[in-house]
Design a protein around this motif. Structure first.
Motif, PDB file in Angstrom:
ATOM      1  N   THR A  29       0.819  -1.215   0.000  1.00 11.56           N
ATOM      2  CA  THR A  29       0.000   0.000   0.000  1.00 11.56           C
ATOM      3  C   THR A  29       0.849   1.258   0.000  1.00 11.56           C
ATOM      4  N   CYS A  30       2.143   1.085  -0.059  1.00 10.31           N
ATOM      5  CA  CYS A  30       3.032   2.245  -0.015  1.00 10.31           C
ATOM      6  C   CYS A  30       2.976   3.011  -1.336  1.00 10.31           C
ATOM      7  N   VAL A  31       2.718   4.293  -1.295  1.00 12.01           N
ATOM      8  CA  VAL A  31       2.587   5.098  -2.522  1.00 12.01           C
ATOM      9  C   VAL A  31       3.636   6.204  -2.482  1.00 12.01           C
ATOM     10  N   ILE A  32       4.326   6.355  -3.627  1.00 13.45           N
ATOM     11  CA  ILE A  32       5.349   7.415  -3.671  1.00 13.45           C
ATOM     12  C   ILE A  32       5.196   8.194  -4.963  1.00 13.45           C
ATOM     13  N   PRO A  33       5.661   9.474  -4.976  1.00 10.85           N
ATOM     14  CA  PRO A  33       5.574  10.244  -6.238  1.00 10.85           C
ATOM     15  C   PRO A  33       6.574   9.699  -7.277  1.00 10.85           C
ATOM     16  N   ILE A  34       6.212   9.891  -8.576  1.00 12.35           N
ATOM     17  CA  ILE A  34       7.105   9.364  -9.619  1.00 12.35           C
ATOM     18  C   ILE A  34       8.338  10.252  -9.758  1.00 12.35           C
ATOM     19  N   ALA A  35       8.141  11.566  -9.708  1.00  9.10           N
ATOM     20  CA  ALA A  35       9.278  12.468  -9.897  1.00  9.10           C
ATOM     21  C   ALA A  35       9.048  13.703  -9.052  1.00  9.10           C
ATOM     22  N   GLY A  36       9.903  14.674  -9.244  1.00  9.32           N
ATOM     23  CA  GLY A  36       9.711  15.935  -8.513  1.00  9.32           C
ATOM     24  C   GLY A  36      10.778  16.149  -7.480  1.00  9.32           C
ATOM     25  N   ASN A  70      13.530  14.947 -12.456  1.00 10.15           N
ATOM     26  CA  ASN A  70      12.854  14.873 -13.751  1.00 10.15           C
ATOM     27  C   ASN A  70      12.834  13.409 -14.188  1.00 10.15           C
ATOM     28  N   ASP A  71      11.657  12.875 -14.392  1.00 11.63           N
ATOM     29  CA  ASP A  71      11.626  11.430 -14.667  1.00 11.63           C
ATOM     30  C   ASP A  71      11.977  11.087 -16.116  1.00 11.63           C
ATOM     31  N   SER A  72      12.186  12.128 -16.960  1.00 14.02           N
ATOM     32  CA  SER A  72      12.580  11.780 -18.333  1.00 14.02           C
ATOM     33  C   SER A  72      14.053  11.381 -18.390  1.00 14.02           C
ATOM     34  N   LEU A  73      14.841  11.814 -17.393  1.00  8.14           N
ATOM     35  CA  LEU A  73      16.258  11.424 -17.373  1.00  8.14           C
ATOM     36  C   LEU A  73      16.366  10.063 -16.690  1.00  8.14           C
ATOM     37  N   PRO A  74      17.100   9.139 -17.271  1.00  7.73           N
ATOM     38  CA  PRO A  74      17.196   7.821 -16.641  1.00  7.73           C
ATOM     39  C   PRO A  74      17.994   7.878 -15.339  1.00  7.73           C
ATOM     40  N   VAL A  75      17.681   6.927 -14.438  1.00  2.59           N
ATOM     41  CA  VAL A  75      18.411   6.835 -13.175  1.00  2.59           C
ATOM     42  C   VAL A  75      19.371   5.661 -13.321  1.00  2.59           C
ATOM     43  N   SER A  76      20.669   5.903 -13.081  1.00  2.00           N
ATOM     44  CA  SER A  76      21.610   4.823 -13.393  1.00  2.00           C
ATOM     45  C   SER A  76      22.416   4.358 -12.192  1.00  2.00           C
ATOM     46  N   GLY A  77      22.331   5.051 -11.067  1.00  2.12           N
ATOM     47  CA  GLY A  77      23.166   4.633  -9.937  1.00  2.12           C
ATOM     48  C   GLY A  77      24.632   4.667 -10.346  1.00  2.12           C
ATOM     49  N   SER A  78      25.293   3.523 -10.258  1.00  2.86           N
ATOM     50  CA  SER A  78      26.682   3.501 -10.746  1.00  2.86           C
ATOM     51  C   SER A  78      26.845   2.445 -11.831  1.00  2.86           C
ATOM     52  N   ARG A  86       5.803  21.696 -24.658  1.00  5.91           N
ATOM     53  CA  ARG A  86       5.832  20.571 -23.706  1.00  5.91           C
ATOM     54  C   ARG A  86       6.845  20.891 -22.624  1.00  5.91           C
ATOM     55  N   ALA A  87       6.944  19.975 -21.664  1.00  4.16           N
ATOM     56  CA  ALA A  87       7.962  20.151 -20.618  1.00  4.16           C
ATOM     57  C   ALA A  87       9.342  19.881 -21.223  1.00  4.16           C
ATOM     58  N   THR A  88      10.334  20.646 -20.794  1.00  5.08           N
ATOM     59  CA  THR A  88      11.677  20.449 -21.373  1.00  5.08           C
ATOM     60  C   THR A  88      12.605  19.862 -20.326  1.00  5.08           C
ATOM     61  N   ASP A  89      13.726  19.320 -20.810  1.00  7.29           N
ATOM     62  CA  ASP A  89      14.688  18.760 -19.862  1.00  7.29           C
ATOM     63  C   ASP A  89      16.107  19.179 -20.248  1.00  7.29           C
ATOM     64  N   PRO A 143      -8.407  14.108  -1.848  1.00  4.74           N
ATOM     65  CA  PRO A 143      -8.513  15.006  -3.015  1.00  4.74           C
ATOM     66  C   PRO A 143      -7.410  14.670  -4.016  1.00  4.74           C
ATOM     67  N   PRO A 144      -7.703  14.825  -5.330  1.00  4.74           N
ATOM     68  CA  PRO A 144      -6.674  14.478  -6.321  1.00  4.74           C
ATOM     69  C   PRO A 144      -5.470  15.417  -6.203  1.00  4.74           C
ATOM     70  N   VAL A 145      -4.312  14.835  -6.368  1.00  3.92           N
ATOM     71  CA  VAL A 145      -3.102  15.663  -6.296  1.00  3.92           C
ATOM     72  C   VAL A 145      -2.922  16.328  -7.657  1.00  3.92           C
ATOM     73  N   VAL A 146      -3.046  17.624  -7.717  1.00  3.88           N
ATOM     74  CA  VAL A 146      -2.853  18.309  -9.006  1.00  3.88           C
ATOM     75  C   VAL A 146      -1.448  18.890  -8.998  1.00  3.88           C
ATOM     76  N   LYS A 147      -0.647  18.280  -9.865  1.00  3.48           N
ATOM     77  CA  LYS A 147       0.723  18.825  -9.959  1.00  3.48           C
ATOM     78  C   LYS A 147       0.817  19.533 -11.296  1.00  3.48           C
ATOM     79  N   ALA A 148       0.945  20.847 -11.225  1.00  3.20           N
ATOM     80  CA  ALA A 148       0.988  21.601 -12.476  1.00  3.20           C
ATOM     81  C   ALA A 148       2.223  21.183 -13.258  1.00  3.20           C
ATOM     82  N   GLU A 149       1.965  20.672 -14.460  1.00  4.94           N
ATOM     83  CA  GLU A 149       3.123  20.291 -15.281  1.00  4.94           C
ATOM     84  C   GLU A 149       3.611  21.544 -15.996  1.00  4.94           C
ATOM     85  N   LEU A 150       4.881  21.813 -15.900  1.00  8.12           N
ATOM     86  CA  LEU A 150       5.422  23.030 -16.479  1.00  8.12           C
ATOM     87  C   LEU A 150       5.623  22.831 -17.971  1.00  8.12           C
TER      88      LEU A 150
END
Length: 1909
Positions: free
Chosen positions: A163-170, A191-199, A427-430, A519-526
């Motif tokens: 049941t644990c819920v976490i945000p995708i990015a931000g 930014n979730d468009s950039l991959p996460v690679s650790g090492s 659109r959103a830029t990265d 209430p729904p979480v409204v995250k304004a997408e830039l």
């Protein structure tokens, strides 16, 4: 927000279900039971928990953890974190055995059964988020709770996890707890468009290294299959994750399975690309994958299969990337060599390093894709943006069209995803968007400086690190681990319990309900407008291959267009070739489209015919170099223009330019039309939304309009603005906009359907020229290596199934065009959202559009046919030889330049080629004659021709001419006279005509029989005459030849049958030919030999005289000169001569390919010959062909021995007896034959008569002592060179001071091919008796070198004795053939094994030589340069070999040993060597007569197979052309170069022979032997054809005739030393390439057919006389390379002086003297002047022995006469030492031949005093007249003693001899009948003898001379 875990699964070992003996896993429990709607439960998890298979193990394994990745049907990735531990259970096998008998268990003692086994159990979390560490912690916690028995219930922990819920990015931090006293912090990326690679990226580079990873990176981008191997599962996952991370911003869209279970290994043979990881355990299964790149992470290797080609990054990017990566990974490298390296240069921490590497790749992509947004076409804005990428423009502007890598990347799926994801303008830029938009300039400036690049990379790395770890101070993790004892204790373990699913489900339901009420979480997408960055035009690649057009070239293009529109056609015509050349460059083509645009008013520009023609030509030239994708947009810019320019054809009929430019690939390329369509749609949609709807701005959508200081808004910016406003609009507004856009696209589609029909429908729809066979099929092969291509499959099948554009009927053309347009419309309309109704409307319209257009075209086509044809240059007729006739009249062709650059003007000089003219096929030659296409050189005439007989290869080519739009059919014809013709047939030449041309050519090149060649058919009608049954002129001759042949055949069959019946031959009536040969008393003798055939039976008395021909032909006169026997009746005279002329072969029964008369030893009877000849190949037994005048050594020639004969010939005796007893009779006969030759040598026979050498006291040895000492050492060296001084050659020259040890050599090398002999017997005979093994084996090289060697029994070391160890006869044999034979130690001959060049070698070498000298196309590759190709051909090496052997033989003969050349079949290399030896040794063969005799004797009589080697007939076509004779002439040329004063003939003479050897103009070099020539009746033809005096049948007659007229063949430097033996240098470095192979004369073709030259000159003179207007003429000549013949334009001084003399004589009205007489006269006067001052100089032999003199002899010009050294200073400084005085008492060289002798030794057939009447009013004077039959002239002198000729009457000019009448002033008291007149073409000579009988004699003699001619 997203769930951390979607499912929790427990998977265990399935005890009940085993498939084929393998264990299975099964899902024991899963939570929740029901699938989530947004992410269904992935199937097959149990396979992935144990990828290597489910197995029970006897010992507990440590717990393991890894993450597998599964991809579902929607290509969503699910991360399955597997935690596996092992639980004990009782062995199920043991239970079974207990139930059965105990005995059974005993039977299988091999398998050890464990009582306790351990089964795996896995806890799995399935999630769509990739948090490896969090999953490891959570699953570890659950395991700990279970093992350590913590108080928290497992259900609670699992419920909390699910049941644990976490945000995708931000970038937020979430602390989570599972309720077991644990706490974790999860950081989300900003930014979730950039991959996460650790090492993982850094880890990947550590495992594989930079280069390997770059290979994998390129392979993944270019869609190859990649397989990772490792024994660790987690490493496989990390490696795959790392590879994907460096591909950002591209996303991998193919199969991606980081861990593949063993059961699914067949997935690896899928045809699609993939990235897959497999455990190393399965390595062997991956071995046979042929197209998979395997990366072994543990071993650090990447294996690329042979069939896989990976395109790498373009340079310099590749190099720069590698540098940057090495600076990141190994910063110490840079300072490794420094004396004081910086202190801290450690690489960054792994996590930081990981980001630095990714930053390098980000920087790389920014460079690869810079400016990509300027190539995006936006074709719809509402309701959704539709974006297309213009690949061609992108590649063109980056000038990377040739780059394989970028092409593949842009065609790939990943890039398609990139465009659809990053294309939308709002659109959103990265990070990447920012980099590509704002930092391009920085990247470009820094790219060359690695340190600045590193700074930039570090900045980027910081941002990437920040994205993954936004809060550097991570809060405390608290996670329990299992305690040590619980991990180790085996017993206490309880199995993992079954969980209460209801409890867990409650947790889940509770959480879901809570989420719903929240209430729904409204995250304004830039969202923002995506910046485009600087336009591509500014950032074209620095090292782009754009051909920079200079301003001057653009000026030329502009001027030309201005001239055309100002109607200054003549000016335009002159500029045209320059313009067409300039249009090769891109800038000039862009310039052309811009210039033409300015001349279009209201979309129309009407031109007149000539203007139209020029404009169309320029357009075609521009389009010709466009590739099919039109990367520079040239075709796109021309598209509106081709529908604008037009001309009026007739009433209301207009022809547009498009009907003339259809013949280009680009119009048939679907991609081109799509790109064009999209760019037009974009312009129109932009116009739709621009407030100011200004028409002008449509054109320059991509350029910046700087005129009004505000940048024009780009379409993407406009679209972004519209997208931003879209939500604010109301419904009606939105609908209106959507409709407007849709109808814009629709109207464009109609417009394009029209445009496409314009360019796809050919002008003449009956014959479809548009997409010939190459049509659309090829387009796919060019651009469709990837399935993503737009034309792809749909087209392919329709073009294969229906015949597509192939058919000729117009309806089919229409159908195919309709299909093409339909496909286009379907594609673009579907992509740009056109409604279905509109699409249907389009489909009904298209056929009507096409039909309508076809009707218009028909009218245009009809009218265009009526236009007057364009003026083409008129065809020039070639001059033909007498007897040469046209087979096919001129066909208009273009002569295309080949690989020789001189004629194209690229090396300076005028561009003579390409030329336009006609090709003529005659019975003898193939001739091109025309004028250069370049108008500035137009008045020159270009001629290129070669004899048909010399054609070696013909192949079809297709040529595109610069001037025309069409691709022409062409032919490439290569000739062995080193000529190449590349011709393109003009469009007026029908293809069937071209085909018949090829057939005729082939028929003429390979006639059925040699009688079909030009030499035989000359003068007959142009039809190929193949009937040999023409009536023969010389009937008696024919009878002789027939009978000879018939009898030869008869005798062959019954050679040994009735011998006794035939009477010995008797030859009566010698006198019939005695008169002709009265100086040499030659007569024919025949020994009484029973086996011989009688000749009298075959020769009737009428034919006897022809026998003299046989004698003449057999070169008897030469044999007599050499003292090799005579033909005489008196046996007494010939007995004491060592050799005799044998007639055994006069019927050609012994050997077909030998001449009729042969020289053999005196005491060998003819019967022996019949037996000996069988041992030799082709029966070519050894015969003498030359004899050394001083040493009396002889030169013999023969073929190699038959294989079986070799061993028996050199059989070594087993017993030490003197004669080998077991040798068979032929072997004995052979030995006897060789012994006879040896005993004929004076040095041998002068010894005491016995065969021992003891009393050897030769006069010769004493006389030539000094010269021999000089020469001796040289031979050994020569021999070493010839045999090759390698260690492995048996019998190498290592016998220095071996002395006694020599026997070891003979033991250890039984196959000594040196054939060493025993020392001669006599007083040292005891050596041989003692034992066979102690035989002393001195070997050849040292013996020849004359080195002293100690005698085995202490005998004297006197040099005289050593000299006798020289063999009397050396046999030069083929190394390959002589294996296995051992020399009998008793014989006096010695075999020298050499390696001969095979005929095949010569053939291949010659082919390569031709390609080197006359390449078919220019090349810039360094390994294709002329010198490299020349070296590869090995031609010079072959020359070196032949010359080397020849020089060796010369040396041997000169030292008194005879030599027998016995190689191959005795007619190729043997002939070359024997001829060269004679040429080098005997000065006579270096004169005209001598050389002719040499060729006739050694090449023609001894049967060199000219027809076979020259592939002259259909039968020998397959054997190919093998120029053995040409090789010989090249060798002579090399010698001539080194000794220019020793040859009477010039280099031109050799070239002349070389050309006509291949031309078949004369019969001399036809047929394979004298036997064949007799059979055809061509051997003893009369000198020339009476009826057609121009036609010479023999090349020698032709040369004689020419030589009388002009001194072209004479070498003015000829000044021979008496008895001079030439020893040329033979190393390859001393040899020069013969200019015969390289020179070309385009002004009048090859300079070897003299009639053509004289005719052309006379024509030129006539025209010159007409044009002469007394203006002052310049004395300067312009000589163009490869156009003018240098010797003709600038003749040498002597030729010119002789010419001037003749001209002066002609001007004075005197009869001009022959050049030879003038020359001789000058020499004589010179001689008398220098006689006083000549001083004696060195002796000639000394001079020649020094190197210096070698050079001198080549530079000084000496002219020598008998007994005086005279030198004419011919403008060269002649050194005193070079004019050596010959030894007194020797005859002058000039007595050796009669053609050019000086006046002293003249051939005077008849002489006496006659009175001659002078010219007008001059008195009669007595003169001494000499009639010379040989020179065919009547000369007169002042008195008998006078040496200087006063005048010459050429008998060839005399028309008649008549009785004269006494004239005024005639001598008194002379009878009337003593007067006679000689009438010539120019004047009448009045002559008078002392009495009438004398006059009658004179008249008769002259008359007989005339009739003889």
């Amino acid at each position: 927000m997203a769930r951390l875990a979607d499912y929790f699964v427990v998977v265990g070992y399935d005890l009940d279900n085993r498939v084929e003996g393998e264990g299975q896993g099964r899902i024991l429990q899963r939570f929740p039971e029901k699938d989530w709607e947004d992410s269904p439960f992935p199937q097959g998890i149990e396979l992935f928990c144990q990828p290597s298979g489910w197995q029970l193990v006897p010992q507990r394994q440590p717990a393991s953890f890894f993450v597998a990745v599964l991809t579902d049907i929607n290509s969503e990735r699910h991360y399955c974190a597997c935690f596996t531990f092992w639980e004990g259970l009782d062995n199920p096998q043991l239970k079974k055995t207990d139930a059965g008998d105990a005995d059974e268990a005993d039977e299988e003692p091999t398998v050890v059964q464990h009582a306790k086994l351990f089964a795996p159990k896995s806890l799995v979390v399935v999630s769509r988020l990739d948090y490896t560490e969090a999953f490891r912690n959570c699953l570890g916690l659950i395991y700990t709770v279970h093992v350590d028995g913590l108080p928290t219930p497992l259900e609670t922990v699992i419920g909390n996890l699910l049941t644990c819920v976490i945000p995708i990015a931000g970038g937020s931090q979430r602390t989570i707890t599972l309720g077991a006293g644990d706490r974790q912090v999860i950081q989300t990326p900003i930014n979730d468009s950039l991959p996460v690679s650790g090492s993982s990226v850094a880890q990947l580079f550590r495992q594989l290294g930079i280069v390997n990873v770059l290979y994998l990176f390129c392979a993944a981008l270019t869609e190859h299959k990649i397989l990772f191997l490792s024994s660790s599962y987690q490493r496989l996952t990390d490696a795959c994750r790392g590879l994907l991370a460096i591909m950002f911003p591209l996303k991998y869209s193919f199969t991606y399975v980081p861990i593949l279970p063993g059961k699914l290994l067949e997935v690896l043979s899928t045809p699609t690309p993939f990235i897959i990881g497999v455990n190393s355990f399965f390595r062997s299964e991956t071995q046979e994958l042929l197209d998979v790149i395997v990366a072994d992470l543990d071993g650090g290797t990447v294996t690329i299969p042979e069939c896989v080609h990976i395109s790498l990054l373009p340079e310099p990017l590749l190099q720069q990337t590698q540098t940057a990566l090495s600076m990141v990974l190994d910063p110490e490298l840079e300072f490794a060599d420094q004396a004081f390296p910086p202190q801290s240069m450690q690489p960054s921490a792994l996590k930081i390093q990981d980001k630095e590497i990714r930053a390098v790749f980000l920087w790389l992509f920014a460079r690869l894709f810079q400016g990509y947004r300027w190539c995006l076409h936006i074709i719809r804005i509402h309701p959704e943006p539709v974006i297309r990428f213009h690949k061609a423009a992108f590649l063109g502007q980056r000038s990377l069209t040739e780059d394989d890598f970028l092409m593949k990347v842009l065609d790939g799926m990943a890039f398609a995803g990139f465009v659809s994801e990053r294309g939308p303008p709002y659109r959103a830029t990265d990070l990447f968007d920012d980099l590509v938009a704002n930092q391009v300039e920085r990247i470009r400036q820094e790219e060359a400086c690695p340190h600045k690049v590193m700074n930039h990379v570090k900045e980027l790395a910081e941002q990437l690190f920040k994205n993954e770890n936004p809060y550097p101070t991570v809060a405390m993790h608290k996670v329990q681990r299992p305690s040590e004892n619980s991990q180790n204790s085996d017993q206490s373990r309880t199995p993992f319990p079954v969980l209460d699913d209801v409890a867990v489900q409650l947790f889940i339901d509770h959480a879901v309900a809570k989420l719903k009420s929240a209430p729904p979480v409204v995250k304004a997408e830039l969202k923002s407008m995506v910046p485009s960055g600087p336009p591509l035009g500014d950032i074209v690649d620095r090292n782009g291959h754009v051909m920079a057009n200079s301003a001057r070239r653009l000026e030329v293009v502009r001027n030309c267009i201005t001239y055309i529109f100002d109607n200054k056609m003549l000016e335009a015509k002159k500029l045209m070739p320059a313009v067409l050349r300039a249009l090769k460059g891109r800038t000039a083509r862009v310039c052309l489209t811009q210039e033409l645009n300015q001349h279009v008013l209201q979309n129309r520009a009407v031109l007149d015919d000539q203007q139209f023609d020029y404009i169309v030509r320029m357009m075609n030239c521009t389009l010709q170099d466009c590739s099919h994708i039109d990367e520079h947009g040239i075709a796109a810019a021309l598209l509106p223009l081709v529908t604008a320019f037009c001309r009026k054809l007739g009433a209301g009929i207009t022809q547009f330019a498009y009907s003339c430019v259809q013949e280009h690939m680009v119009w048939t390329t679907m991609q081109f039309w799509e790109a064009m369509f999209y760019s037009d749609v974009q312009n129109h949609i932009k116009a739709l939304y621009m407030e100011t709807d200004d028409g002008d701005q449509q054109n320059n959508s991509d350029q910046q309009d700087r005129s009004d200081n505000k940048r024009e808004i780009s379409a993407l910016e406009l679209a972004a603005e519209q997208n931003r406003l879209w939500p604010t609009l109301n419904k009606e507004m939105q609908m209106e906009r959507v409709q407007k856009e849709e109808s814009t696209v629709f109207s464009q589609a109609i417009h394009y359907a029209n445009r496409m029909s314009y360019l796809l429908l050919p002008l003449d729809t009956s014959k479809n020229r548009l997409l010939r066979s190459s049509g659309l099929g090829d387009v796919e092969s060019v651009s469709n290596s990837y399935v993503t291509n737009s034309i792809a499959g749909s087209m392919a099948e329709s073009y294969d199934t229906e015949s597509g554009f192939e058919d000729a009927e117009s309806s089919d053309v229409a159908n195919s065009v309709v299909r093409f347009i339909n496909r286009f419309v379907d594609k673009v309309c579907n992509e740009s959202g056109v409604t279905n109704e509109h699409l249907k409307a389009l489909h009904t319209m298209i056929p009507d559009i096409v039909q309508m257009h076809i009707e218009t075209l028909d009218a245009v086509h009809r009218e265009s046919k009526r236009l007057p044809p364009i003026q083409k240059p008129k065809l020039l007729r070639p001059t033909l030889l007498p007897g040469e006739e046209l087979v096919m009249d001129g066909m208009r062709v273009h002569l295309i330049p080949d690989g020789r650059e001189e004629a194209t003007g690229q090396m300076g000089g005028p561009p003579l080629l390409p030329a336009e003219g006609a090709i003529f096929l005659t019975t003898y030659r193939l001739i091109f004659k025309g004028t250069p296409s370049d108008a500035l050189v137009g008045e020159q005439i270009v001629t290129r021709s070669f004899p048909i007989a010399s054609l070696t290869k013909e192949k079809r080519i297709s040529v595109t001419l610069t001037m025309d739009q069409f691709v022409q059919e062409g032919l490439q014809l290569r000739s062995c006279t080193f000529q190449l013709m590349k011709i393109a047939f003009d469009e007026e030449v029908a293809s069937d005509l071209a085909e018949s041309f090829r057939k005729h050519l082939h028929k003429l090149r390979f006639p059925q029989h040699v009688q079909g060649t030009f030499a035989f058919t000359v003068g007959q009608s142009g039809k190929l005459v193949l009937e040999p049954k023409t009536k023969d002129k010389n009937q008696s001759l024919k009878t002789l030849s027939k009978n000879l042949v018939k009898n030869a055949k008869r005798t062959i069959s019954r050679q040994y049958v009735g011998r006794k019946k035939e009477a010995p031959p008797t030859w009566e009536n010698r006198s019939s030919f005695q008169s002709e040969l009265d100086e040499d008393e030659i007569s024919v003798s025949e020994e009484v030999d029973q086996s011989a055939l009688t000749l009298s039976s075959t020769i009737r008395s009428a034919d006897r005289q022809t026998m003299s021909n046989v004698v003449e032909r057999a070169c008897c006169r030469d044999y007599q000169r050499l003292g090799l026997g005579t033909l005489s009746n008196s046996l007494t005279r010939s007995k004491n001569e060592p050799f005799r002329i044998s007639t055994a072969n006069r019927m050609y029964t012994v050997c077909r390919s030998y001449p009729g008369l042969l020289i053999i030893p005196q005491n060998i009877p003819d019967s022996t010959i019949h037996r000996i000849c069988r041992c030799y190949r082709q029966n070519r037994f050894p015969v003498v062909c030359w004899r050394h005048s001083r040493t009396k050594a002889v030169l013999l020639r023969s073929a190699g021995l038959h294989a079986k004969g070799v061993v028996s010939f050199f059989k070594s005796p087993n017993a030490p007896t003197a004669v080998p007893s077991q040798a068979d009779s032929t072997s004995l006969e052979q030995e006897k034959y060789l012994q006879a030759i040896i005993s004929s040598m004076p040095s041998y026979s002068e010894s005491t008569g016995r065969n021992t050498l003891s009393g050897f006291t030769s006069t010769h040895m004493n006389t030539s002592e000094s010269s021999d000492k000089l020469r001796q050492p040289k031979i050994g060296d020569l021999m070493k060179q010839v045999l090759g001084n390698k260690e492995d050659v048996p019998g190498t020259f290592s016998r220095g001071a071996l002395g006694q040890k020599a026997k070891v050599i003979s033991l250890s090398q039984p196959k000594v091919s040196g054939k060493a002999r025993n020392s001669p017997r006599g007083k040292w005979g005891s050596i041989r008796g003692s034992s066979r093994l102690s035989a002393y084996n001195p070997d050849i090289g040292t013996r020849l070198a004359g080195k002293e060697s100690p005698q085995p029994n202490g005998g004297p070391n006197d040099p005289l004795f050593l000299r006798q160890q020289k063999a009397y006869l050396y046999i030069i044999g083929d190394k390959a053939q002589l294996k296995g034979g051992k020399q009998d130690s008793f014989q006096q001959w010695e075999v020298i094994p050499i390696e001969v060049c095979d005929v095949r070698q010569v053939k291949n070498s010659f082919k390569k030589l031709m390609k080197a000298c006359v390449p078919s196309s220019p090349t810039t590759e360094p390994n294709m340069s002329f010198l490299r190709l020349l070296e590869d051909s090995e031609w010079m090496t072959l020359l070196h070999r032949v010359l080397q052997v020849s020089v060796l033989v010369v040396e041997l003969l000169d030292t008194g040993s005879s030599v027998m050349v016995s190689l191959e079949d005795g007619w190729d290399v043997t002939t070359q060597v024997v001829s060269l030896v004679q040429l080098l040794s005997d000065p006579y063969y270096r004169t005209f007569d001598g050389f002719r005799l040499l060729v006739e004797k050694e090449w023609l009589s001894f049967g060199h197979r000219f027809s076979h080697r020259g592939a002259q007939t259909l039968g020998s076509q397959s054997s190919g052309f093998t120029p053995v004779f040409l090789q010989f002439l090249d060798c002579v040329h090399q010698i001539h170069l080194q000794f220019p004063m020793e040859f009477e003939f010039s280099q031109y003479y050799l070239k002349f022979l070389a050309y006509h050897y291949m031309s078949n103009r004369f019969r001399t070099f036809l047929l394979d032997s004298d036997y064949d020539r007799i059979e055809l009746g061509v051997l003893y033809e009369e000198k020339s054809d009476r009826r057609n005096p121009q036609v010479c049948k023999s090349v020698w007659d032709y040369i004689d005739r020419l030589n009388k007229k002009a001194p072209i063949f004479y070498n003015y430097m000829y000044s021979p030393e008496d008895e001079e033996v030439l020893r040329p240098y033979t190393f390859v470095s001393n040899l020069k390439v013969w200019d015969f192979y390289l020179e070309e004369t385009l002004s009048d073709g090859p300079p070897y057919d003299w009639e053509l030259r004289s005719r052309q000159e006379s024509l030129a003179e006539e025209t010159a006389e007409k044009a002469d207007t007394g203006a002052p003429k310049s004395q300067r000549h312009i000589v163009w390379p490869c156009y003018d013949n240098l010797s003709k334009v600038m003749p040498d001084a002597i030729t010119k002086l002789l010419q001037d003399l003749q001209n002066l004589e002609a001007a004075l009205g005197q009869t001009s003297e022959k050049w030879k007489d003038t020359w001789d006269k000058i020499k004589t006067t010179q001689k008398t002047e220098t006689r006083l001052e000549s001083k004696p100089s060195f002796s000639s032999s000394l001079l020649m022995s020094s190197n210096l003199s070698h050079q001198r002899r080549s530079q000084g010009v000496c002219l020598q006469e008998s007994r005086v050294g005279s030198s004419i200073k011919l403008g060269l400084d002649c050194e005193a030492s070079a004019t050596s005085t010959p030894v007194a008492g020797r005859p002058s060289t000039s007595t050796l031949y009669s053609q050019f002798q000086s006046t002293e030794s003249e051939n005077r057939s008849f002489e006496g005093i006659l009175y001659k009447r002078g010219a007008l009013l001059k008195p009669w004077k007595p003169r001494w007249f000499v009639l010379d039959k040989t020179k065919h002239q009547l000369r007169y002198y002042d008195s008998r003693q006078d040496k200087e000729c006063k005048g010459v009457i050429e008998l060839s000019d005399v028309e008649s001899v008549t009785v004269g009448t006494p004239a005024m002033g005639a001598p008194k008291n002379v009878e009337e009948k003593a007067f006679f007149d000689l009438k010539t073409a120019k004047r009448v000579y009045n002559l008078c003898a002392q009495e009438s009988s004398n006059a009658q004699l004179w008249m008769d003699s002259i008359q007989s001379c005339l009739s003889d001619a």
